[in-house]
Design an enzyme around this catalytic site. Structure first.
Site, mmCIF file in Angstrom:
data_model
loop_
_atom_site.group_PDB
_atom_site.id
_atom_site.type_symbol
_atom_site.label_atom_id
_atom_site.label_comp_id
_atom_site.label_asym_id
_atom_site.label_seq_id
_atom_site.Cartn_x
_atom_site.Cartn_y
_atom_site.Cartn_z
ATOM 1 N N TYR A 192 7.911 -10.428 -40.436
ATOM 2 C CA TYR A 192 8.734 -11.623 -40.702
ATOM 3 C C TYR A 192 10.195 -11.223 -40.815
ATOM 4 O O TYR A 192 11.068 -11.790 -40.153
ATOM 5 C CB TYR A 192 8.242 -12.263 -41.994
ATOM 6 C CG TYR A 192 8.947 -13.541 -42.408
ATOM 7 C CD1 TYR A 192 8.795 -14.716 -41.672
ATOM 8 C CD2 TYR A 192 9.737 -13.586 -43.564
ATOM 9 C CE1 TYR A 192 9.412 -15.897 -42.077
ATOM 10 C CE2 TYR A 192 10.353 -14.768 -43.973
ATOM 11 C CZ TYR A 192 10.186 -15.922 -43.225
ATOM 12 O OH TYR A 192 10.803 -17.088 -43.631
ATOM 13 N N GLU A 227 11.878 -8.557 -39.866
ATOM 14 C CA GLU A 227 12.551 -8.044 -38.662
ATOM 15 C C GLU A 227 12.664 -9.126 -37.592
ATOM 16 O O GLU A 227 13.634 -9.152 -36.826
ATOM 17 C CB GLU A 227 11.841 -6.813 -38.116
ATOM 18 C CG GLU A 227 11.928 -5.591 -39.029
ATOM 19 C CD GLU A 227 13.354 -5.096 -39.297
ATOM 20 O OE1 GLU A 227 14.325 -5.554 -38.639
ATOM 21 O OE2 GLU A 227 13.512 -4.238 -40.185
ATOM 22 N N LYS A 266 13.245 -12.195 -38.223
ATOM 23 C CA LYS A 266 14.391 -13.010 -38.646
ATOM 24 C C LYS A 266 15.703 -12.251 -38.446
ATOM 25 O O LYS A 266 16.730 -12.843 -38.096
ATOM 26 C CB LYS A 266 14.221 -13.412 -40.113
ATOM 27 C CG LYS A 266 13.085 -14.403 -40.345
ATOM 28 C CD LYS A 266 13.398 -15.768 -39.751
ATOM 29 C CE LYS A 266 12.343 -16.803 -40.085
ATOM 30 N NZ LYS A 266 12.635 -18.122 -39.537
ATOM 31 N N ASN A 295 13.969 -19.212 -51.395
ATOM 32 C CA ASN A 295 12.736 -19.955 -51.732
ATOM 33 C C ASN A 295 12.983 -21.442 -52.020
ATOM 34 O O ASN A 295 13.657 -21.778 -52.990
ATOM 35 C CB ASN A 295 12.061 -19.353 -52.972
ATOM 36 C CG ASN A 295 11.603 -17.934 -52.755
ATOM 37 O OD1 ASN A 295 12.416 -17.046 -52.512
ATOM 38 N ND2 ASN A 295 10.309 -17.707 -52.829
ATOM 39 N N ASP A 310 6.723 -6.476 -51.980
ATOM 40 C CA ASP A 310 7.102 -7.753 -52.610
ATOM 41 C C ASP A 310 8.442 -7.538 -53.324
ATOM 42 O O ASP A 310 8.545 -6.705 -54.221
ATOM 43 C CB ASP A 310 6.009 -8.112 -53.618
ATOM 44 C CG ASP A 310 6.064 -9.553 -54.092
ATOM 45 O OD1 ASP A 310 5.082 -10.261 -53.894
ATOM 46 O OD2 ASP A 310 7.083 -9.949 -54.689
ATOM 47 N N PRO A 311 9.499 -8.265 -52.927
ATOM 48 C CA PRO A 311 10.813 -8.002 -53.535
ATOM 49 C C PRO A 311 10.797 -8.209 -55.055
ATOM 50 O O PRO A 311 10.207 -9.166 -55.556
ATOM 51 C CB PRO A 311 11.723 -9.027 -52.859
ATOM 52 C CG PRO A 311 11.044 -9.341 -51.566
ATOM 53 C CD PRO A 311 9.578 -9.268 -51.865
HETATM 54 P P1 NAD Z 1 5.971 -24.195 -42.588
HETATM 55 O O1 NAD Z 1 4.912 -23.182 -42.290
HETATM 56 O O2 NAD Z 1 5.609 -25.352 -43.465
HETATM 57 O O3 NAD Z 1 6.557 -24.800 -41.243
HETATM 58 C C1 NAD Z 1 6.709 -24.039 -40.080
HETATM 59 C C2 NAD Z 1 6.320 -24.912 -38.902
HETATM 60 O O4 NAD Z 1 6.546 -24.165 -37.697
HETATM 61 C C3 NAD Z 1 4.831 -25.296 -38.907
HETATM 62 O O5 NAD Z 1 4.687 -26.685 -38.719
HETATM 63 C C4 NAD Z 1 4.246 -24.510 -37.751
HETATM 64 O O6 NAD Z 1 3.122 -25.122 -37.169
HETATM 65 C C5 NAD Z 1 5.445 -24.392 -36.807
HETATM 66 N N1 NAD Z 1 5.351 -23.276 -35.871
HETATM 67 C C6 NAD Z 1 5.121 -21.965 -36.165
HETATM 68 N N2 NAD Z 1 5.096 -21.235 -35.039
HETATM 69 C C7 NAD Z 1 5.321 -22.104 -34.005
HETATM 70 C C8 NAD Z 1 5.417 -21.951 -32.600
HETATM 71 N N3 NAD Z 1 5.253 -20.758 -32.005
HETATM 72 N N4 NAD Z 1 5.672 -23.049 -31.856
HETATM 73 C C9 NAD Z 1 5.847 -24.258 -32.425
HETATM 74 N N5 NAD Z 1 5.749 -24.466 -33.764
HETATM 75 C C10 NAD Z 1 5.493 -23.394 -34.538
HETATM 76 O O7 NAD Z 1 7.218 -23.397 -43.201
HETATM 77 P P2 NAD Z 1 8.574 -23.947 -43.835
HETATM 78 O O8 NAD Z 1 8.625 -23.560 -45.248
HETATM 79 O O9 NAD Z 1 8.778 -25.361 -43.466
HETATM 80 O O10 NAD Z 1 9.638 -23.037 -43.072
HETATM 81 C C11 NAD Z 1 10.375 -23.536 -41.961
HETATM 82 C C12 NAD Z 1 11.426 -22.522 -41.538
HETATM 83 O O11 NAD Z 1 12.311 -22.231 -42.629
HETATM 84 C C13 NAD Z 1 10.837 -21.191 -41.084
HETATM 85 O O12 NAD Z 1 11.603 -20.705 -40.004
HETATM 86 C C14 NAD Z 1 11.036 -20.292 -42.285
HETATM 87 O O13 NAD Z 1 11.154 -18.945 -41.927
HETATM 88 C C15 NAD Z 1 12.329 -20.839 -42.862
HETATM 89 N N6 NAD Z 1 12.443 -20.562 -44.299
HETATM 90 C C16 NAD Z 1 11.744 -21.289 -45.217
HETATM 91 C C17 NAD Z 1 11.872 -20.990 -46.551
HETATM 92 C C18 NAD Z 1 11.154 -21.780 -47.625
HETATM 93 O O14 NAD Z 1 11.270 -21.417 -48.795
HETATM 94 N N7 NAD Z 1 10.465 -22.847 -47.320
HETATM 95 C C19 NAD Z 1 12.676 -19.919 -46.963
HETATM 96 C C20 NAD Z 1 13.332 -19.174 -45.992
HETATM 97 C C21 NAD Z 1 13.230 -19.524 -44.657
HETATM 98 N N1 UDP Z 2 3.023 -14.759 -56.429
HETATM 99 C C1 UDP Z 2 2.159 -14.683 -57.506
HETATM 100 N N2 UDP Z 2 0.963 -15.345 -57.424
HETATM 101 C C2 UDP Z 2 0.595 -16.094 -56.345
HETATM 102 C C3 UDP Z 2 1.494 -16.172 -55.247
HETATM 103 C C4 UDP Z 2 2.698 -15.489 -55.320
HETATM 104 O O1 UDP Z 2 2.457 -14.033 -58.516
HETATM 105 O O2 UDP Z 2 -0.522 -16.664 -56.365
HETATM 106 C C5 UDP Z 2 4.307 -14.046 -56.500
HETATM 107 C C6 UDP Z 2 4.608 -13.133 -55.317
HETATM 108 O O3 UDP Z 2 4.041 -11.853 -55.540
HETATM 109 C C7 UDP Z 2 6.118 -13.116 -55.304
HETATM 110 C C8 UDP Z 2 6.511 -14.493 -55.833
HETATM 111 O O4 UDP Z 2 5.347 -15.015 -56.475
HETATM 112 O O5 UDP Z 2 6.609 -12.135 -56.194
HETATM 113 C C9 UDP Z 2 6.944 -15.457 -54.734
HETATM 114 O O6 UDP Z 2 5.970 -15.424 -53.728
HETATM 115 P P1 UDP Z 2 5.964 -16.395 -52.455
HETATM 116 O O7 UDP Z 2 4.717 -16.083 -51.697
HETATM 117 O O8 UDP Z 2 6.160 -17.789 -52.905
HETATM 118 O O9 UDP Z 2 7.237 -16.004 -51.578
HETATM 119 P P2 UDP Z 2 8.197 -14.740 -51.412
HETATM 120 O O10 UDP Z 2 9.378 -15.080 -52.220
HETATM 121 O O11 UDP Z 2 7.524 -13.492 -51.909
HETATM 122 O O12 UDP Z 2 8.461 -14.701 -49.957
#
Ligand code: NAD
Ligand code: UDP
Length: 329
Positions: free
Chosen positions: A147, A149, A151, A176, A273-274
């Site tokens: 993930y 790399e 990104k 997050n 895990d960060p």
């Molecule tokens: P999510 O899993 O709910 O949504 C991702 C969507 O992308 C899904 O609907 C999935 O089906 C679609 N998808 C995945 N691979 C695909 C492909 N090859 N072709 C077409 N569709 C595809 O996740 P999210 O939380 O909504 O995250 C959305 C974006 O935001 C991602 O790029 C994620 O890396 C980024 N992001 C989210 C968070 C967060 O906290 N939610 C944090 C950092 C970055």
């Molecule tokens: N975590 C946890 N219990 C769970 C799921 C996650 O303690 O059932 C912890 C995980 O180890 C991390 C933090 O919660 O330290 C956030 O995890 P998440 O999967 O939400 O996203 P991340 O920030 O690690 O990408």
């Protein structure tokens, strides 16, 4: 004439909220998703909207769209550690090949593109809080490397299209984010704890729970993305809520919020895990005049209300999503 925006990952958590926002702003919205981690229920309400159309497509394959596109928001990618560990190659492909296809489409359409990057580009950070100048501490070959790399490559490719082709690009480094429409069984900590709470199970804290995260409510994040898209800033911008909390304190907060008396069960900390994560959002404040407004207790209440409305079939479905139909062997 309304402008057209293509939103990839439209059936996911953030993508579906973006679709709602751009529909509300009277854009013509094309949603694209292959449903690998998404859910059609997140956008079902838009299917009859005259300004919304949906294309089921895997963005790692060539994307063919005849009509004019003004903006692209590339949000397709698994985002939960459990999801991307189960589909590591799809995760690398969507960040690399998928991003390449979307940058190529943006160039062909002369569209502005915003890509969803992540705080994971900072890895397990040695600088705290993290600001955009920090280069990060990432293991390329660890489990999260697929993930992180992908990104980092996505950011590099986007900057190359900007510098070499003069493409209009924007990069959001998202920390997050939580809220309604997260998949209850996607493994991320908020749906995990809320699901466990609602099912009457113990809450699983990984490690000793001293690791920290900073949680941003979805409405705030969407506002930040919207402002970034229409800003003229091309380098990465952190978007997140600086309110930091340890995971064990957070588990306690969820037990109080849900008014349940389950126990906290400790499980091993996943590799890489960060240990700390908190955004420095000075840049977003300065250039976007943006800061989150929703505090954690208010955001968590709204999120819990949403999870409480889910049918039992979703609440009790604890198995992780079946990815097999998307995997080519
Ligand atoms: P999510 O899993 O709910 O949504 C991702 C969507 O992308 C899904 O609907 C999935 O089906 C679609 N998808 C995945 N691979 C695909 C492909 N090859 N072709 C077409 N569709 C595809 O996740 P999210 O939380 O909504 O995250 C959305 C974006 O935001 C991602 O790029 C994620 O890396 C980024 N992001 C989210 C968070 C967060 O906290 N939610 C944090 C950092 C970055
Ligand atoms: N975590 C946890 N219990 C769970 C799921 C996650 O303690 O059932 C912890 C995980 O180890 C991390 C933090 O919660 O330290 C956030 O995890 P998440 O999967 O939400 O996203 P991340 O920030 O690690 O990408």
């Amino acid at each position: 004439m309304s402008k057209t925006v293509l939103i990839t990952g439209a059936a996911g958590f953030l993508g579906s909220h973006l679709c709602d926002r751009f529909i509300a702003e009277e854009f013509h919205v094309i949603g694209m998703d292959n449903y690998i981690t998404g859910d059609q229920d997140n956008i079902h309400h838009l299917f009859k909207h005259p300004n919304f159309e949906f294309i089921e497509h895997d963005v790692t394959n060539h994307i063919d769209i005849a009509q004019t596109i003004d903006y692209i928001l590339h949000f397709a990618s698994p985002a939960s550690p459990i999801d991307y560990l189960k589909i590591p190659i799809q995760t690398l492909k969507v960040g690399s090949l998928g991003t390449h296809n979307l940058l190529g489409l943006a160039k062909a359409k002369n569209a502005r593109i915003l890509i969803a990057s992540t705080s994971e580009v900072y890895g397990d950070p040695l600088v705290h809080p993290q600001s955009e100048e920090y280069y990060g501490n990432v293991s390329a070959i660890g489990p999260r490397g697929v993930y992180d790399e992908a990104k980092r490559f996505q950011e590099a490719l986007t900057m190359a299209y900007h510098r070499f082709h003069g493409l209009e690009t924007r990069i959001a480094r998202i920390f997050n984010t939580y809220g309604p429409r997260m998949r209850l069984n996607d493994g991320r900590v908020i749906p995990a704890f809320m699901g466990q709470s609602l099912r009457g199970e113990d809450l699983t804290v990984f490690g000793d729970g001293s690791q920290t995260r900073s949680f941003c409510f979805v409405d705030d994040l969407i506002e930040g993305i919207y402002r970034l898209l229409f800003s003229d800033y091309t380098l990465p911008v952190n978007l997140g809520n600086p309110g930091e909390i340890t995971i064990s304190e957070f588990a306690q907060e969820i037990l109080t919020l849900t008014n349940t008396n389950q126990k906290i069960k400790y499980k091993p900390l996943p590799k890489d895990d960060p240990l700390k994560r908190q955004p420095n959002i000075s840049l977003a404040k300065k250039i976007l005049n943006w800061a989150p407004k929703v505090n954690r207790s208010e955001g968590m209440k709204k999120t819990l209300e949403y999870f409480r409305t889910l049918p039992e079939s979703k609440l009790f479905k604890v198995d992780h999503k079946d990815f097999s139909k998307h995997i080519k062997r």
